[in-house]
Scaffold this active site. Structure first.
Site, short mmCIF file in Angstrom:
data_model
loop_
_atom_site.label_atom_id
_atom_site.label_comp_id
_atom_site.label_asym_id
_atom_site.label_seq_id
_atom_site.Cartn_x
_atom_site.Cartn_y
_atom_site.Cartn_z
N GLY A 184 80.68 64.49 60.44
CA GLY A 184 79.36 63.90 60.31
C GLY A 184 78.49 64.72 59.38
O GLY A 184 78.98 65.42 58.50
N SER A 185 77.18 64.62 59.58
CA SER A 185 76.23 65.29 58.69
C SER A 185 76.18 66.78 58.95
O SER A 185 76.50 67.26 60.05
CB SER A 185 74.83 64.70 58.88
OG SER A 185 74.30 65.09 60.14
N LYS A 187 73.50 68.55 59.19
CA LYS A 187 72.42 68.84 60.13
C LYS A 187 72.93 68.80 61.56
O LYS A 187 72.69 69.72 62.35
CB LYS A 187 71.27 67.84 59.95
CG LYS A 187 70.10 68.08 60.88
CD LYS A 187 69.00 67.06 60.65
CE LYS A 187 67.84 67.28 61.62
NZ LYS A 187 66.76 66.28 61.44
N VAL A 188 73.64 67.72 61.92
CA VAL A 188 74.20 67.62 63.26
C VAL A 188 75.32 68.65 63.44
O VAL A 188 75.47 69.25 64.50
CB VAL A 188 74.70 66.19 63.55
CG1 VAL A 188 75.30 66.11 64.95
CG2 VAL A 188 73.56 65.19 63.41
N GLY A 189 76.12 68.84 62.39
CA GLY A 189 77.21 69.81 62.46
C GLY A 189 76.72 71.22 62.76
O GLY A 189 77.37 71.99 63.48
N GLU A 198 83.89 68.83 59.80
CA GLU A 198 84.06 68.15 58.51
C GLU A 198 82.73 67.49 58.20
O GLU A 198 82.38 66.45 58.76
CB GLU A 198 85.19 67.12 58.60
CG GLU A 198 86.55 67.69 59.01
CD GLU A 198 87.16 68.58 57.95
OE1 GLU A 198 86.73 68.51 56.77
OE2 GLU A 198 88.07 69.37 58.29
N CYS A 223 81.88 61.15 52.29
CA CYS A 223 81.48 62.55 52.15
C CYS A 223 81.99 63.16 50.84
O CYS A 223 81.37 64.07 50.29
CB CYS A 223 81.99 63.37 53.34
SG CYS A 223 83.78 63.26 53.61
#
Length: 491
Positions: A237-238, A240-242, A259, A293
């Site tokens: 995912g993004s 920011k969330v990662g 990833e 991505c």
């Protein structure tokens, strides 16, 4: 119009799958699954609660113990059946991808092709050697180092390639003897979640080994990450969330495979085949509306060939058909939701306000965002350094390879990239200077292969998947020594 068979996925799989049972969630609200192109309601799913997260992890923990004891040959049969089922149901799965993601027919075919390739690799992983004997300096000592399953893996998958990217972690984790709890993105709960569970259920996977929880952080907070059972969290995912996932996992002593996003550069050197480079750049930027991505956010072009490349690139982009993803001629379908559409429009407005010129500026109609090509961005523009998850291409001229390397590396991301040149070794030398996990000479930026380590540098992630990297991610090492004869102790 959704096909009758694919429609059944949305009416029959609109629930949680926990401990081998299909059941409604016990959360306090519903996720509404919409078709992003026409707004049709596909499904309504009551979210899973914190208690159900616990039930899913506990089920996986119980089932995993016997699964890990089974032979690779026994596990392999399940994946062979799953592959056969995907081939048998491929047309219906493609229709579901088109409906739930707004993916075009070309994109659905691309996703399913890769999904089958990764399943084939999981069949092999089930039989991969899981240990070695290492020499010891001690007489009579035998060192056995085993690769053993980590136990239970938590998988969080994204909305852009949900079927593929769920399978990419779920299948090898299971093949290597683990249990799995999968949480798909709330915009793709069927293709990224319950459809995967249905395939494995029908393939004969023992109940409890794979659990799918359709929910959201608004309901469960960090329960999926902080639960004591999972030892590894695989998140796509993004960034920011990662970053949040990595922080929580670190405090819980869990291994996180991340990833994350990218801001890839496709670079066209002065000796490149321009027509070929144009084809590669258009695909790399606009496949699945740029919601990839690895997509080529930035297209760097040597000033010696800038005019020719730009003219041909713009002409090809203008010819891309936007519209209904069910139309086989459509190249640009809708983005996943209105939030994404608004964010893309905001980035374009920001770039224009900073002085950029729009060589192509398509219209925006709901979630349908037509292609945009921008040039002339100031070198300090934040737009050049962020991931644009949509059909917006940034053309950036440069003078010579050294400047191209500097521009390509001027980003907090480092996932993929490409370079085009008539001299392969010049391309390799260029590629070696780019701070990225993956880069391709004379090709596009969007590639994924089952045996080649996939992952990024900087804010593009931590760890790798595919092939040996997957074994490393979803197993741990256990040293068992055997002393033949008697050891000598100092006291």
């Amino acid at each position: 119009m959704t096909s009758q068979s694919s429609q059944s996925y949305f009416t029959e799989l609109d629930r949680q799958y926990i401990d081998g049972s299909w059941r409604p969630g016990r959360g306090s609200w519903d996720i509404i699954d919409f078709n992003p192109y026409n707004g049709d309601k596909l499904a309504s799913i009551t979210v899973a609660s914190v208690e159900e997260i616990d039930e899913a992890y506990r089920a996986a923990e119980r089932a995993q113990k016997d699964w890990a004891k089974s032979t690779g040959y026994a596990r392999r049969v399940v994946f062979e059946r799953a592959l056969h089922l995907i081939e048998e149901r491929e047309a219906d799965i493609a229709e579901a991808i088109i409906d739930e993601l707004g993916g075009t027919r070309v994109k659905a075919g691309f996703e399913l092709h890769l999904a089958k390739e990764f399943l084939r690799e999981s069949i092999q992983l089930a039989l991969a050697p899981q240990g070695q004997v290492i020499p010891s300096p001690v007489d009579g000592k035998e060192n056995r180092v085993y690769r053993v399953p980590v136990g239970v893996v938590g998988v969080i998958s994204p909305f852009n390639f949900p079927f593929l990217l769920s399978l990419k972690s779920v299948a090898p984790a299971l093949a290597l003897g683990n249990g799995v709890v999968l949480k798909p993105h709330q915009n793709t709960p069927i293709c990224g979640g319950s459809l995967v569970a249905k395939i494995f259920e029908d393939a004969g996977l023992p109940p409890g080994l794979l659990n799918v929880v359709i929910t959201d952080i608004a309901e469960i907070g960090d329960a999926l990450l902080t639960h004591p059972v999972p030892k590894v969290i695989s998140f796509t995912g993004s960034d920011k969330v990662g970053q949040h996932v990595a922080t929580v996992c670190a405090t819980q002593f869990k291994y996180a495979v991340l990833e994350l996003g990218g801001n890839s550069a496709l670079t066209v050197l002065d000796d490149a085949d321009i027509d070929y480079a144009v084809d590669a750049a258009v695909f790399s930027r606009f496949v699945h509306q740029g919601q990839v991505c690895m997509a080529a956010n930035r297209i760097l072009v040597d000033r010696k060939v800038e005019k020719e490349f730009t003219e041909k690139f713009v002409a090809k982009v203008r010819g891309l058909k936007s519209g209904d993803p069910r139309d086989p001629e459509t190249v640009i379908g809708p983005v996943i939701n209105s939030t994404q559409a608004d964010a893309i429009s905001g980035v374009v407005e920001q770039a224009l306000a900073e002085g950029a010129t729009a060589l192509v500026r398509g219209s925006v109609d709901g979630n349908l965002v037509e292609p945009v090509v921008l040039t002339g961005l100031p070198a300090d523009s934040p737009v050049l350094r962020q991931e644009i998850f949509g059909p917006v291409a940034l053309l950036i001229p440069f003078d010579g390879d050294e400047e191209a390397v500097r521009i390509a590396n001027d980003t907090p991301y480092g996932l993929s990239g490409a370079v085009h040149t008539a001299d392969v070794e010049r391309g390799v030398a260029f590629a070696q200077q780019i701070d990225t996990g993956m880069i391709h000479v004379n090709d596009g930026t969007v590639h994924d292969e089952p045996l080649v380590a996939f992952g990024g540098e900087k804010r593009s992630g931590i760890g790798r998947l595919n092939g040996d990297a997957t074994v490393e991610a979803f197993t741990t090492q256990k040293w068992i020594s055997v002393q033949h004869g008697r050891s000598q102790f100092p006291f």
